[in-house]
Design a protein around this motif. Structure first.
Motif, PDB file in Angstrom:
ATOM      1  N   UNK A 145       0.823  -1.207   0.000  1.00 52.08           N
ATOM      2  CA  UNK A 145       0.000   0.000   0.000  1.00 52.08           C
ATOM      3  C   UNK A 145       0.855   1.254   0.000  1.00 52.08           C
ATOM      4  N   UNK A 146       1.962   1.216   0.792  1.00 48.30           N
ATOM      5  CA  UNK A 146       2.882   2.365   0.800  1.00 48.30           C
ATOM      6  C   UNK A 146       3.493   2.568  -0.585  1.00 48.30           C
TER       7      UNK A 146
ATOM      8  N   UNK B 171       2.334  -2.910 -12.126  1.00 45.14           N
ATOM      9  CA  UNK B 171       2.837  -4.054 -11.361  1.00 45.14           C
ATOM     10  C   UNK B 171       2.332  -4.051  -9.932  1.00 45.14           C
ATOM     11  N   UNK B 172       2.294  -2.859  -9.322  1.00 45.58           N
ATOM     12  CA  UNK B 172       1.791  -2.741  -7.950  1.00 45.58           C
ATOM     13  C   UNK B 172       0.310  -3.097  -7.886  1.00 45.58           C
ATOM     14  N   UNK B 173      -0.456  -2.666  -8.913  1.00 43.67           N
ATOM     15  CA  UNK B 173      -1.893  -3.010  -8.941  1.00 43.67           C
ATOM     16  C   UNK B 173      -2.085  -4.523  -9.061  1.00 43.67           C
ATOM     17  N   UNK B 174      -1.299  -5.149  -9.941  1.00 43.13           N
ATOM     18  CA  UNK B 174      -1.413  -6.599 -10.100  1.00 43.13           C
ATOM     19  C   UNK B 174      -1.048  -7.316  -8.796  1.00 43.13           C
ATOM     20  N   UNK B 175       0.027  -6.857  -8.158  1.00 43.68           N
ATOM     21  CA  UNK B 175       0.424  -7.472  -6.891  1.00 43.68           C
ATOM     22  C   UNK B 175      -0.663  -7.292  -5.837  1.00 43.68           C
TER      23      UNK B 175
ATOM     24  N   UNK C 260       4.126   5.778  -5.303  1.00 45.40           N
ATOM     25  CA  UNK C 260       4.295   5.863  -6.747  1.00 45.40           C
ATOM     26  C   UNK C 260       3.302   6.851  -7.348  1.00 45.40           C
ATOM     27  N   UNK C 261       2.069   6.825  -6.867  1.00 46.67           N
ATOM     28  CA  UNK C 261       1.075   7.791  -7.354  1.00 46.67           C
ATOM     29  C   UNK C 261       1.494   9.225  -7.023  1.00 46.67           C
ATOM     30  N   UNK C 262       2.013   9.409  -5.801  1.00 39.74           N
ATOM     31  CA  UNK C 262       2.472  10.745  -5.389  1.00 39.74           C
ATOM     32  C   UNK C 262       3.662  11.192  -6.243  1.00 39.74           C
TER      33      UNK C 262
ATOM     34  N   UNK D  28       7.921   8.746 -16.806  1.00 39.20           N
ATOM     35  CA  UNK D  28       6.464   8.508 -16.791  1.00 39.20           C
ATOM     36  C   UNK D  28       6.141   7.065 -17.152  1.00 39.20           C
ATOM     37  N   UNK D  29       6.829   6.516 -18.177  1.00 37.60           N
ATOM     38  CA  UNK D  29       6.579   5.121 -18.573  1.00 37.60           C
ATOM     39  C   UNK D  29       6.984   4.157 -17.452  1.00 37.60           C
ATOM     40  N   UNK D  30       8.142   4.427 -16.854  1.00 34.40           N
ATOM     41  CA  UNK D  30       8.591   3.568 -15.747  1.00 34.40           C
ATOM     42  C   UNK D  30       7.594   3.607 -14.586  1.00 34.40           C
ATOM     43  N   UNK D  31       7.080   4.798 -14.302  1.00 38.67           N
ATOM     44  CA  UNK D  31       6.103   4.919 -13.219  1.00 38.67           C
ATOM     45  C   UNK D  31       4.805   4.176 -13.558  1.00 38.67           C
ATOM     46  N   UNK D  32       4.372   4.289 -14.839  1.00 39.47           N
ATOM     47  CA  UNK D  32       3.139   3.593 -15.257  1.00 39.47           C
ATOM     48  C   UNK D  32       3.303   2.078 -15.130  1.00 39.47           C
TER      49      UNK D  32
END
Length: 461
Positions: A230-231, A286-290, A236-238, A277-281
């Motif tokens: 969650x952190x 990946x974070x969403x899938x996890x 990453x969004x921030x 930006x691409x790396x963050x996306x």
């Protein structure tokens, strides 16, 4: 003259003795021939479930009756049951005896030959066949605690000679010994099967215990990973917002100063910003899938398996597929087709998810080529929701189909399957008032169908 008569009488007596001995010899030869052929038939096919077909063919070679039957007492004890017959219309039939014959077991007490007797004097069991025969033989065959009888029928009156009766009588004792040996072997085989099943149960219980411990560990790990993940997701969004602010600041600065713009272009900052930006996306994806995997894992391993709720079938299948995609090779595609987004049933999410995962797992293991495809169709039929799981694997062997839902039966290699997936899945579906069945299987694939009653009041909630 008297001496000549005496010699003639002696010759006749001797001739009669020779005839009698020859008759006995022929009878012995027939009996010996029957025994030899029976031994060969049973040793070559000792595991046949109904050995009487071999007896019929062997008896016909020596006695040649028109109809042969094997009978035994029925369960009620008031009649006889036809175990096997050369007349297929008689097989499996019950014949109730008359009141005068109170105990059906009397038929199996002693042998009897009916040639020229009036048919009204025949036992009631034979009167059932009086239209088929004018002569009959009943020969009991006792095997351990069970009683059988060989019944031979012939259309001709006086069709059975004393020799035939004697051969069948002596032969029946031999048959009883052979069949008793077969029964002992059958009991021994059943005992070995029970021991093997017990061993499989013990191994499976130990494996299930390990799997339960692993499941608890996985649930605990998922819980512990949920917070740091969650952190990461939040940070990453921030950071994505920070990058956008930095890009805006640089753009404004470059517009106000040509030197800043030249430095911006020389440093290739636009590429760095775009690549960031691409790396963050990718990191966010990946974070969403996890996060989804952990969420599904926690739902699947939730200890409360008694909770009943309204379940969206499409959402349930999607969650099961997300878990499955983390376990199987990428070349196996899993597709969903649904007529409606709002198909609802009432049940336990954890248990139903387990059923779908088991079917997906079996489908995956049946595919050994690179173009693997598993289709899951969700269809409404009347008041039922059908979930069809279709694969393009190699299918199931015909010999294995009758055993698919038997506990501990598995076609997988040792250590890869417990043989409990389909039995447990069927039990879960039946607990939900539904059914799980194999629709078809072949060299081009297999199709299982889960049918569950639709929850019609879901739209009101």
């Amino acid at each position: 003259m008297g001496r000549q008569m005496s010699n003639k009488n002696q010759q006749e007596v001797l001739l009669n003795q020779l005839k009698a001995e020859n008759q006995k010899l022929q009878e012995f030869k027939k009996l010996n021939n029957l025994m030899l052929k029976t031994m060969q038939a049973f040793t070559e096919n000792i595991d046949q479930s109904v050995p009487f077909s071999s007896l019929f063919s062997l008896i016909a070679q020596e006695v040649n009756p028109d109809i042969q039957l094997i009978i035994t007492c029925n369960q009620q004890g008031d009649g006889v049951y036809v175990v096997a017959s050369t007349n297929t219309e008689l097989e499996g039939k019950d014949f109730i005896l008359k009141n005068t014959e109170v105990n059906a077991k009397n038929i199996f007490d002693k042998s009897a030959v009916f040639n020229s007797q009036v048919k009204s004097a025949w036992p009631s069991i034979l009167q059932e066949f009086s239209a088929l025969a004018s002569s009959a033989i009943i020969q009991p065959v006792k095997i351990t605690n069970r009683c059988y009888a060989i019944v031979l029928l012939m259309n001709n009156a006086k069709g059975f000679s004393a020799e035939a009766s004697s051969v069948i009588s002596n032969y029946s004792s031999f048959i009883a010994s052979i069949l008793t040996l077969m029964e002992y072997r059958h009991v021994s085989k059943e005992r070995d099967n029970l021991f093997a099943q017990q061993k499989r149960m013990e191994t499976s219980m130990a494996r299930q215990g390990k799997l339960a411990a692993i499941g608890q560990l996985a649930a605990g790990v998922a819980h512990e990973l949920n917070n740091p993940l969650g952190f990461i997701y939040s940070n990453l969004n921030t950071f994505k917002l920070y990058i956008e602010d930095i890009e805006t600041f640089i753009s404004n600065a470059c517009k106000k100063s040509s030197d800043t713009d030249n430095l911006y272009n020389k440093s290739n900052l636009q590429f760095i910003i775009d690549d960031s930006k691409e790396l963050l996306s990718e990191s966010l994806e990946g974070a969403r899938r996890a996060r989804d995997i952990i969420k599904n894992l926690r739902n699947f391993s939730h200890p409360d398996e008694t909770t009943i709720s309204k379940v969206n079938i499409l959402k349930l299948v999607e969650d099961a597929i997300k878990i499955a995609n983390t376990q199987f090779k990428k070349q196996t595609k899993i597709l969903i087709k649904s007529e409606n987004q709002d198909f609802w049933i009432e049940g336990n999410i954890t248990q139903l998810c387990q059923v779908i995962l088991n079917l997906i797992s079996n489908a995956h293991h049946s595919i050994n080529h690179s173009n693997g495809l598993i289709e899951i169709n969700i269809i409404r039929t009347a008041s039922w929701i059908n979930i069809e799981v279709i694969d393009n694997g190699n299918g199931i062997d015909k010999a294995d189909i009758p055993h698919l839902f038997e506990p501990f039966f598995t076609t997988k290699e040792i250590g890869q399957g417990t043989g409990l997936g389909l039995p447990i899945s069927r039990a879960i579906v039946e607990q939900h008032n539904g059914c799980l069945a194999l629709d078809y299987t072949g060299s081009k694939g297999t199709k299982f169908i889960i049918s569950l009653p639709e929850y019609t009041n879901a739209s009101s909630n």
